[in-house]
Design a protein around this motif. Structure first.
Motif, PDB file in Angstrom:
ATOM      1  N   ARG A  21       0.830  -1.210   0.000  1.00 55.61           N
ATOM      2  CA  ARG A  21       0.000   0.000   0.000  1.00 55.61           C
ATOM      3  C   ARG A  21       0.861   1.255   0.000  1.00 55.61           C
ATOM      4  O   ARG A  21       0.644   2.173  -0.782  1.00 55.61           O
ATOM      5  CB  ARG A  21      -0.898  -0.004   1.234  1.00 55.61           C
ATOM      6  N   ARG A  22       1.837   1.291   0.833  1.00 56.32           N
ATOM      7  CA  ARG A  22       2.627   2.517   0.982  1.00 56.32           C
ATOM      8  C   ARG A  22       3.505   2.782  -0.239  1.00 56.32           C
ATOM      9  O   ARG A  22       3.664   3.920  -0.668  1.00 56.32           O
ATOM     10  CB  ARG A  22       3.513   2.431   2.226  1.00 56.32           C
ATOM     11  N   LYS A  25       1.449   3.895  -3.236  1.00 60.05           N
ATOM     12  CA  LYS A  25       1.118   5.312  -3.092  1.00 60.05           C
ATOM     13  C   LYS A  25       2.286   6.209  -3.532  1.00 60.05           C
ATOM     14  O   LYS A  25       2.112   7.345  -3.922  1.00 60.05           O
ATOM     15  CB  LYS A  25       0.777   5.587  -1.632  1.00 60.05           C
TER      16      LYS A  25
ATOM     17  N   TRP B 360       1.172   4.160   7.035  1.00 62.48           N
ATOM     18  CA  TRP B 360       0.098   4.223   6.027  1.00 62.48           C
ATOM     19  C   TRP B 360      -0.959   5.235   6.452  1.00 62.48           C
ATOM     20  O   TRP B 360      -1.416   6.050   5.649  1.00 62.48           O
ATOM     21  CB  TRP B 360      -0.504   2.841   5.841  1.00 62.48           C
ATOM     22  N   ASP B 363       0.363   8.533   5.865  1.00 65.15           N
ATOM     23  CA  ASP B 363       0.282   8.819   4.424  1.00 65.15           C
ATOM     24  C   ASP B 363      -1.092   9.372   4.078  1.00 65.15           C
ATOM     25  O   ASP B 363      -1.226  10.386   3.405  1.00 65.15           O
ATOM     26  CB  ASP B 363       0.520   7.547   3.611  1.00 65.15           C
ATOM     27  N   LEU B 364      -2.109   8.640   4.580  1.00 64.39           N
ATOM     28  CA  LEU B 364      -3.481   9.035   4.277  1.00 64.39           C
ATOM     29  C   LEU B 364      -3.756  10.425   4.843  1.00 64.39           C
ATOM     30  O   LEU B 364      -4.383  11.256   4.199  1.00 64.39           O
ATOM     31  CB  LEU B 364      -4.466   8.020   4.860  1.00 64.39           C
ATOM     32  N   ASP B 367      -2.370  13.360   2.990  1.00 64.71           N
ATOM     33  CA  ASP B 367      -3.159  13.689   1.792  1.00 64.71           C
ATOM     34  C   ASP B 367      -4.316  14.613   2.158  1.00 64.71           C
ATOM     35  O   ASP B 367      -4.921  15.235   1.301  1.00 64.71           O
ATOM     36  CB  ASP B 367      -3.728  12.423   1.155  1.00 64.71           C
ATOM     37  N   LEU B 370      -9.067  12.395   4.761  1.00 62.69           N
ATOM     38  CA  LEU B 370      -9.611  11.387   5.680  1.00 62.69           C
ATOM     39  C   LEU B 370     -11.131  11.364   5.689  1.00 62.69           C
ATOM     40  O   LEU B 370     -11.732  10.482   6.279  1.00 62.69           O
ATOM     41  CB  LEU B 370      -9.105  11.658   7.106  1.00 62.69           C
ATOM     42  N   ASN B 375     -11.294   6.042   2.754  1.00 60.46           N
ATOM     43  CA  ASN B 375     -10.107   6.291   3.562  1.00 60.46           C
ATOM     44  C   ASN B 375     -10.355   6.009   5.039  1.00 60.46           C
ATOM     45  O   ASN B 375      -9.498   5.472   5.738  1.00 60.46           O
ATOM     46  CB  ASN B 375      -9.622   7.724   3.384  1.00 60.46           C
ATOM     47  N   GLU B 378     -10.193   2.501   5.499  1.00 57.50           N
ATOM     48  CA  GLU B 378      -8.780   2.081   5.404  1.00 57.50           C
ATOM     49  C   GLU B 378      -8.052   2.315   6.740  1.00 57.50           C
ATOM     50  O   GLU B 378      -7.306   1.451   7.216  1.00 57.50           O
ATOM     51  CB  GLU B 378      -8.105   2.888   4.278  1.00 57.50           C
TER      52      GLU B 378
END
Lengths: 143, 568
Positions: A21-22, A25, B360, B363-364, B367, B370, B375, B378
């Motif tokens: 996943r990372r 991305k 992760w 990361d989200l 961005d 959320l 997301n 996730e």
């Protein structure tokens, strides 16, 4: 266009998924394999794989054996070894056997990304040289 | 540490007793043999010496007496030869001769007389009124007619006093005449009674008929020939005889006899053996005292020495025990270090997953999106994964803790099967990586052992970990762990299909610090600790190995019937 096409080999499924996943991305194309045999099979099927991230400690065929096999069958593919603390020796052993580099697990994603792009670059440069050499060979054959 | 009350534990007491016994036997037997040899040799020699001395003395006296008698006979013969019958028949002349003899020999000659062929005394010189005495019926008169010169036995005769006669005969038929002299008994007796040695030595003379010729006599002397002191038919060539027999009081006595006077008399010397051998007996008593004293010294020495030695041994044993306890502690630490390395690696995987999942989510978040349902889902999934991996870490640490918990070695009821379960919880992952197939055949309802959980963990951990290492080198194999109950004992068997142990080193594998691993990789303590622990529990550990086929360790543990459940 992705940074590189990478095969991630680790017996820890959760780790592979999280990494995938990372890295996806971050524009890395990922293939996953859960043991040495599967990794070799995927490499044979997909010639586009440029870099292999390989866990040292795996049941069955372990990292060192898989590395040896990769170097034998796919000499142009670069390999980055992933290792826990207890197996630094095997990482060094891997370097001696032709791994591109090694990283301690768990590793920083950016460090890994940097290594992957480096390895991919090396691989690409080498391929270009080979292509150039071939071309020269072919052209020089002309009378 | 040192116990001063002098009382040692039972096995040491037994050892001390054995040592004392050995020292005593080893030292007493030679001493005894030597003493015995010396005793008998000395005894025989000394006896011989005493007897030789007595024989020599008797021989000397025998010769002296014989010489005395012969000289008296010669005196009488000289008198008769010198003067003839006519002169000697003159009583005055005869008295003159007697006086001359008495001047020369003291009171030895009592009287002199001339006797005619019919036995009538013709002339007489002496203190008794024996003129015209008739000897025709006297035994000596008949004897002197047959022989020329006669020395008679001692008898009372006409005068009623003990005396004996020396007589010599001259002339033919009716011209026959006899010169007779009486020898004083007392002066003769002195020759014999002077023989006195010690307190019980006496000498006497006995004639062929068994009559005593001296004042010294024995009341219970035997009858017959020489009163039983000499057998008349004995070999005459041997002149002196020595023999032992009880005297009249029943005391063992030594008798020395010698024949006299043409074998008509017997000189007998008698002394009680205890008296004759008194020097010997004193030497014997002294050596006995020394022997006993030496024996007592030996006894004391054996006792003190062995006690001291055993105390030393006991102390050495205690030190050894302490040492081995320290070795076990050291081994435990080394084992924990090894274990920690293994666990660190195992915990690394879930930690790596958690970090990546957390990454992760970051990361989200970076961005900034959320809000979207995908997301959010996730993030929830990632958190769940983190939770799962956290659980895994917790499980691993919990397993580890169950080993680290007890550095206490208290005994408590223990289920062996559970211990084996604990060990595989910890080493299962390692077995997987070493490509070892694990098979457990655990007998249900095993009786509980009374043992320290920590120690049992250590034993099983060592055995299983050794097996895994052995097979890892070989590229995998099969590990079988079984438990069973046999003869009231719990038997645990750990069998691998590793390379096996060469026979040459098999006897040494339980030695402390014996290892086949390179320096720095093994302590060589694992199996020696197992051995120590199992023996302390009263159990046994056996090994069976074939090179190329594998190794099997068998641990046999007794089941204590003692109820110790109240320890909780």
């Amino acid at each position: 266009m992705s940074i590189a096409k990478v095969l991630l080999v680790d017996d820890e499924k959760a780790f592979v998924e999280a990494m995938t996943r990372r890295l996806v991305k971050r524009d890395v194309a990922i293939e996953a394999a859960y043991d040495g045999q599967e990794a070799l099979a995927k490499l044979a099927r997909d010639s586009g794989i440029e870099v292999v991230i390989l866990d040292v400690k795996m049941p069955g065929m372990d990292g060192i054996e898989t590395l040896a096999e990769i170097r034998r069958q796919f000499p142009l593919v670069e390999t980055i070894m992933l290792t826990g603390h207890a197996t630094v020796e095997s990482a060094i052993e891997g370097m001696k056997r032709g791994a591109f580099d090694y990283l301690m697990k768990p590793c920083d994603i950016d460090a890994l990304l940097a290594k992957v792009s480096e390895a991919a670059a090396v691989k690409r440069r080498r391929e270009e040289k080979i292509v150039a050499a071939r071309v020269q060979e072919i052209t020089s054959r002309r009378p | 540490m040192t116990r001063k009350n002098g009382k040692l534990p039972a096995p040491y007491e037994a050892l001390a007793r054995k040592m004392i016994l050995t020292i005593l036997i080893v030292s007493f037997i030679p001493v005894f043999l030597v003493s015995l040899t010396i005793y008998f040799q000395f005894h025989g020699l000394y006896r011989q010496k005493v007897e030789d001395h007595l024989v020599e003395m008797v021989r000397k006296h025998k010769q002296q007496i014989d010489a005395f008698l012969a000289a008296r006979a010669a005196d009488v013969q000289f008198l008769a030869d010198s003067f003839g019958r006519a002169q000697l028949s003159d009583e005055t002349f005869l008295q003159g001769q007697l006086a001359a003899l008495q001047r020369a020999y003291g009171t030895t000659f009592v009287d002199l007389g001339v006797v005619d062929a019919q036995g009538h005394q013709v002339s007489y010189a002496g203190p008794f009124k024996l003129n015209r005495a008739d000897y025709s019926r006297a035994a000596w008169f008949k004897q002197v007619l047959a022989q020329r010169t006669v020395i008679t036995d001692v008898f009372l005769g006409l005068r009623g006093l003990p005396h004996f006669i020396v007589a010599t005969r001259y002339g033919q038929d009716d011209d026959t005449w006899i010169l007779r002299a009486t020898i004083d008994f007392e002066s003769f007796n002195k020759l014999v009674s002077n023989i006195r040695i010690g307190t019980t030595g006496i000498a006497f003379i006995v004639n062929r008929a068994g009559e005593f010729q001296t004042t010294a006599s024995l009341p219970a002397a035997g009858k017959g020939c020489f009163a039983g002191f000499y057998a008349c038919d004995a070999d005459p060539s041997k002149k002196i005889h020595v023999f032992l027999r009880p005297d009249e009081n029943g005391q063992e006595s030594i008798f020395v006899t010698g024949l006299l006077k043409d074998r008509n008399w017997l000189l007998v010397y008698r002394q009680q053996a205890a008296d004759a051998f008194s020097e010997l007996h004193r030497a014997e008593r002294m050596s006995l005292v020394f022997f006993v004293l030496g024996g007592v010294c030996l006894l004391v020495m054996a006792f003190v020495l062995s006690r001291r030695m055993v105390t030393r041994v006991a102390q050495a044993d205690r030190e050894k025990e302490l040492m081995s306890r320290q070795v076990i502690e050291a081994g435990k630490l080394a084992g924990i270090g090894e274990l920690a390395a293994g666990v660190a690696h195992e915990i690394n995987n879930p930690v790596a997953v958690m970090i990546e999942e957390a990454g992760w989510i970051q990361d989200l978040m970076s961005d900034g999106s959320l809000d979207t349902p995908e997301n959010q889902a996730e993030v929830r999934r990632a958190l769940k994964q983190i939770h799962t991996q956290g659980q895994r870490c917790k499980e691993i640490t919990r397993n580890l803790l169950s080993f680290a918990r007890g550095s206490d070695s208290r005994n408590r009821p223990l289920d062996v099967n559970r211990v084996i379960g604990d060990v595989f919880n910890l080493l299962g992952q390692r077995a997987k990586y070493a490509q070892v197939a694990v098979e457990t055949r655990l007998a249900p309802n095993l009786p509980l052992l009374t043992a320290s959980e920590t120690e049992m963990h250590q034993v099983m951990l060592n055995l299983v970990s050794n097996a895994l290492q052995a097979m890892d080198k070989e590229g995998g194999g099969r590990l079988t762990v079984s438990t069973a109950l046999a003869d009231g004992k719990v038997v645990i068997e750990v069998t691998d299909t590793g390379p096996g142990i060469p026979e040459a080193i098999l006897p040494r594998i339980f030695d402390p610090f014996f290892t086949t691993k390179p320096v720095g990789q093994g302590t060589g303590l694992g199996l020696s600790i197992c051995y120590g622990i199992i023996h302390n529990m009263g159990g046994q550990i056996e090994v069976e190995s074939r090179v190329g086929q594998g190794t099997s360790f068998r641990v046999i543990l007794p089941v204590q019937t003692v109820d110790e459940t109240d320890g909780k």
